[in-house]
Design an enzyme around this catalytic site. Structure first.
Site, PDB file in Angstrom:
ATOM      1  N   LYS A 165       0.806  -1.234   0.000  1.00  0.00           N
ATOM      2  CA  LYS A 165       0.000   0.000   0.000  1.00  0.00           C
ATOM      3  C   LYS A 165       0.832   1.274   0.000  1.00  0.00           C
ATOM      4  O   LYS A 165       0.297   2.373  -0.201  1.00  0.00           O
ATOM      5  CB  LYS A 165      -0.911   0.015   1.227  1.00  0.00           C
ATOM      6  CG  LYS A 165      -2.001  -1.024   1.203  1.00  0.00           C
ATOM      7  CD  LYS A 165      -2.890  -0.937   2.414  1.00  0.00           C
ATOM      8  CE  LYS A 165      -2.293  -1.601   3.620  1.00  0.00           C
ATOM      9  NZ  LYS A 165      -2.234  -3.072   3.520  1.00  0.00           N
TER      10      LYS A 165
ATOM     11  N   VAL B 241      -6.626  -2.592  -0.686  1.00  0.00           N
ATOM     12  CA  VAL B 241      -7.782  -2.150   0.104  1.00  0.00           C
ATOM     13  C   VAL B 241      -8.495  -3.301   0.793  1.00  0.00           C
ATOM     14  O   VAL B 241      -8.710  -3.259   2.006  1.00  0.00           O
ATOM     15  CB  VAL B 241      -8.774  -1.363  -0.786  1.00  0.00           C
ATOM     16  CG1 VAL B 241     -10.025  -0.980   0.003  1.00  0.00           C
ATOM     17  CG2 VAL B 241      -8.106  -0.117  -1.353  1.00  0.00           C
TER      18      VAL B 241
ATOM     19  N   ASP C 219      -3.227   1.520   9.199  1.00  0.00           N
ATOM     20  CA  ASP C 219      -3.422   0.697   8.002  1.00  0.00           C
ATOM     21  C   ASP C 219      -4.799   0.954   7.391  1.00  0.00           C
ATOM     22  O   ASP C 219      -4.946   1.071   6.169  1.00  0.00           O
ATOM     23  CB  ASP C 219      -3.277  -0.780   8.367  1.00  0.00           C
ATOM     24  CG  ASP C 219      -3.281  -1.681   7.140  1.00  0.00           C
ATOM     25  OD1 ASP C 219      -2.367  -1.557   6.309  1.00  0.00           O
ATOM     26  OD2 ASP C 219      -4.203  -2.509   7.017  1.00  0.00           O
TER      27      ASP C 219
ATOM     28  N   LYS D  69      -5.927   2.605   3.538  1.00  0.00           N
ATOM     29  CA  LYS D  69      -6.908   2.034   2.613  1.00  0.00           C
ATOM     30  C   LYS D  69      -7.970   3.067   2.239  1.00  0.00           C
ATOM     31  O   LYS D  69      -8.357   3.180   1.071  1.00  0.00           O
ATOM     32  CB  LYS D  69      -7.564   0.807   3.253  1.00  0.00           C
ATOM     33  CG  LYS D  69      -6.599  -0.346   3.480  1.00  0.00           C
ATOM     34  CD  LYS D  69      -7.261  -1.508   4.206  1.00  0.00           C
ATOM     35  CE  LYS D  69      -6.283  -2.655   4.443  1.00  0.00           C
ATOM     36  NZ  LYS D  69      -6.914  -3.805   5.121  1.00  0.00           N
TER      37      LYS D  69
END
Length: 815
Positions: free
Chosen positions: A580, A610, A679, A683
């Site tokens: 990511k 995601v 995290d 996303k």
């Protein structure tokens, strides 16, 4: 009757000659009345040339002559019964003595004329044909050696003699009538002038001999026996997927051969073309294979093109200037000059403005062509009406060929799309009005890549090959390899895709195999044959291999790979990533990567950024592409947090649930890495950007799950201590949810360009109420999905589903 012509590789060894004898005997037994034309044994013509040149330079030629003698004598000893050997040895020895006498004369004079060279080279064909005819005589007594120099009459242009058609026809017909009951073994390549001096017929001379005899005698077919299975769709040494073509027209064969296919030399086959005699290309070493029939028409075929041919090394000269515009006869003057000086022009293209002419020549002719042009157009150059021409070197020509091209729209588009997607720059283009051929000039270093890419693009019945370079061999990488191995046959059969993992790297070692790493044993192979890992070297090697349809897969969580993404895109390599970091860094980087991928025509897929294997990014992209407008996105995108809140009920304490989640492997070693929401924030940031908003990380309103004391704890153990001490805080949260008949959810929301993530209490009317286990869920409220949002729900973590998401992205590359 048939004419059977065997090239040098077919008569190169004892084993190959056994195959030739078998083929000829089979044809003779089948009453096909074969006439056999043989080349010199493989390597003999080159050896004779070298001996002649050595003699002219005063060098010794005795060793070479001895090896020539041994080569032929070995065949006689192996294939001819002892009782028949002496006469053959005697005749061959006479030939070798004559060669020696000629070489002695050249040695003494220190001069090698074309006439002398033709005479010396003629012994290659004479020796092979005499020898093979005598071997065949054991099985077919009617076998007869024929020296074609007595029947093929030419002018005195030694080295490339021109045929005296009328006289040759008379002599060949007389020969055949006289020896109608014989199996004739005719020397290829050689003839003689009106004085009986030996001449040679130039490049493809043995093919020419076969065509001459076949045409004069009205053969039913001329079979050219060589070492390949007919004419192939491309050079099999470069394109592993190349396959044999059953039928070609004369025009298609000439186009393919002109641009590099070496199976036949078209000018020599014109006598057969004029009589519409089929030419069949067969493989001496696979005689049961039907080969390629070259005939008047191309036959019925669904193939848009018949083949892809190339010339690996050419030079380009560009002539430009105002002095060319409207100048009648300028092109004629230029190309007449080059033709007069025997400079062959491979390809020509001219701008519609008449301001420039670009043409390609052999590199050996390029400098001389420039010199001639500078002399011929001296006045125009001095008056600045022409620019002094320059040479572009290290270029190649690629040509697609086929009569069906003129009936099939989009051929040029398909060609240039395949080249463009693989980053292959086209320097010049030429297409004839007949539409049998589209030729492009490209960099020599890109030729192999271009041939494979174009071959994949045009022959749809073949499998598309993706060349994969994977970094990261942890849970996700290892699982992906297992999935690729298990699905290999399915992808081939159902999706026409072949995936070759040609590069693997982890933090310790890296490994390359252009044929594809064996995914059953990749770990052992990496450990045994891998070299020390270096990401910069890995990427450099990936670019240097220059393979078509390349995909770089980042299965790491490291920051370093993202710094190379832009450079990888500029090398026309697609990227699939579950990492990511690149997409959740600065917005400027996010936009640069997308723009660079788009500009270079490659893919950037990151579905697993995601929702692991859930189709979230793809759904959002499809909504945007279809013109829908995003009103609101709500999501739970942390499987860890989802598990914790789904199990934080009844008598369970928050401490107990987090501890259990860690023991089950749902959390990071430090649970705060999950519970801190960073995290999750990344996303949501990616979704907001994909929805069209230029959002930075600091713009996200990130609500806390944990009290400050838990976040500030020095160690994981002290974190758990603080967590126990904050039990009342969490119990109050649980009690509030129970009293209101609601559940606790940590929900991210995108609305009006603003991103927030916070704890919410939702009732049974909310789509997130029934979430269970460690599932993720996302709700899209759009102009089209306003009353009932579009909901995607399922596992949002785990190696299997994440690897499956990477897999799905991979097979969609180039789709």
């Amino acid at each position: 009757m048939k004419v059977l012509k065997f090239g040098g590789t077919s008569v190169g060894t004892v084993e190959s000659l056994k195959a030739v004898l078998s083929i000829v005997k089979k044809s003779y037994d089948a009453k096909e009345k074969p006439l056999v034309v043989l080349s010199a044994m493989s390597g003999v013509t080159n050896l004779l040339t070298q001996l002649a040149e050595d003699a002219a330079e005063g060098k010794s030629f005795s060793d070479g002559l001895k090896s020539l003698e041994d080569k032929h004598f070995t065949v006689v000893k192996e294939l001819l019964a002892v009782k028949y050997q002496n006469p053959v040895f005697t005749k061959l020895k006479l030939f070798f003595n004559e060669i020696e006498d000629l070489l002695q004369g050249i040695f003494a004079l220190k001069e090698l004329s074309n006439q002398s060279k033709d005479l010396i080279l003629s012994y290659g064909e004479r020796c092979s044909n005499y020898m093979v005819s005598k071997v065949m005589e054991q099985y077919i007594p009617e076998s007869l050696f024929v020296d074609a120099s007595h029947y093929v009459k030419t002018d005195s242009n030694f080295g490339n003699a021109h045929l005296n058609e009328m006289l040759t026809e008379q002599l060949v017909k007389s020969l055949y009538i006289t020896h109608r009951d014989k199996l004739l073994f005719v020397t290829g390549f050689i003839g003689s002038n009106e004085n009986g001096r030996i001449t040679t017929l130039g490049r493809g001379g043995s093919d020419y001999t076969a065509a001459i005899f076949g045409s004069i005698l009205d053969a039913t077919a001329i079979e050219i026996w060589t070492d390949v299975n007919g004419m192939l769709t491309a050079d099999p040494r470069i394109v592993k997927k190349a396959f044999s073509l059953p039928v070609l027209s004369y025009t298609e064969a000439m186009e393919l051969s002109y641009f590099g296919a070496k199976v036949i030399y078209p000018p020599t086959m014109i006598p057969a073309f004029l009589k519409k005699i089929p030419i069949v290309i067969r493989n001496t070493f696979e005689p049961d294979f039907s080969g390629t029939v070259i005939q008047f028409d191309s036959g019925k075929t669904a193939l848009p093109i018949k083949g892809i041919s190339s010339i690996s090394d050419i030079s380009v000269i560009n002539l430009s200037g105002s002095g060319m515009i409207g100048k009648s006869g300028f092109s004629g003057r230029l190309f007449t000059l080059l033709a007069r000086e025997q400079i062959n022009v491979v390809l020509i293209t001219q701008s519609s403005s008449e301001h420039s002419i670009t043409f390609a020549v052999n590199p050996s002719d390029a400098k001389r062509a420039i010199q001639l042009i500078e002399v011929e157009f001296e006045l125009e150059i001095q008056a600045n009406k022409l620019v002094v021409p320059a040479i572009e070197e290290n270029l190649s020509v690629l040509a697609i060929v086929g009569e069906n091209m003129k009936k099939t729209p989009g051929m040029s588009g398909r060609l240039f799309a395949a080249l463009g997607r693989n980053g292959i720059n086209v320097r010049a283009i030429a297409q004839g009005s007949s539409e049998y051929n589209i030729s492009v000039i490209i960099g020599k270093e890109d030729l192999a890549k271009a041939l494979n890419a174009v071959h994949d693009a045009f022959f749809a019945e073949l499998k598309k090959t993706l060349h994969v370079f994977n970094i990261g061999t942890g849970n996700i990488g290892a699982t992906l390899f297992k999935q690729l191995e298990n699905q290999h046959e399915f992808l081939l059969d159902k999706n026409d895709i072949e995936i070759k993992v040609v590069g693997i790297s982890n933090s310790r070692k890296m490994l390359f195999n252009t044929e594809g790493v064996d995914l059953k044993n990749w770990s052992d192979e990496l450990a045994k044959n891998g070299t020390e890992s270096d990401l910069a070297l890995f990427i450099d090697r990936m670019k240097a291999l220059n393979l078509p349809n390349c995909v770089f897969i980042d299965n790491t969580a490291s920051k370093l790979p993202a710094t190379y993404y832009e450079d990888i895109f500029k090398s026309n390599i697609s990227i699939v990533t579950c990492n990511k970091i690149a997409n959740s860094g600065k917005y400027e980087q996010y936009k640069t990567l997308r723009d660079t991928a788009h500009r270079h025509g490659v893919d950037f897929f990151y579905e697993t950024n995601v929702g692991a294997g859930l189709p979230i990014v793809r759904v959002l992209k499809d909504l945007m592409l279809s013109g829908d407008r995003i009103v609101k996105i709500e999501a739970i995108l942390s499987g860890t947090i989802s598990y914790i809140f789904n199990n934080f009920k009844a008598d369970a304490s928050f401490y107990d649930v987090v501890k259990q989640a860690q023991e089950l492997g749902y959390t990071e070693p430090d649970p705060r890495d999950d519970l801190g929401g960073i995290d999750f924030m990344r996303k949501m940031l990616i979704l907001a950007r994909d929805a069209g908003y230029a959002v930075e990380a600091e713009d996200v309103d990130l609500g806390a799950i944990l009290p400050p004391a838990c976040l500030k704890a020095d160690t994981v153990d002290s974190f758990y201590t603080e967590l126990q001490q904050e039990n009342e805080y969490f119990e109050a949260m649980k009690k509030k949810a129970a009293n209101e008949n609601k559940v606790i959810r940590y929900i991210g929301k995108l609305e009006n360009g603003k991103v927030s993530i916070a704890i919410q209490f939702v009732d049974e009317n909310h789509p997130f109420y029934a979430l269970s286990g460690s599932d993720n869920i996302i709700s899209f409220t759009t102009e089209r999905y306003k009353e009932r949002p579009l909901v995607v729900k399922g596992p949002g973590a785990g190696a299997e589903v994440t690897a499956a998401g990477v897999f799905a992205d991979l097979v969609n590359v180039g789709a």
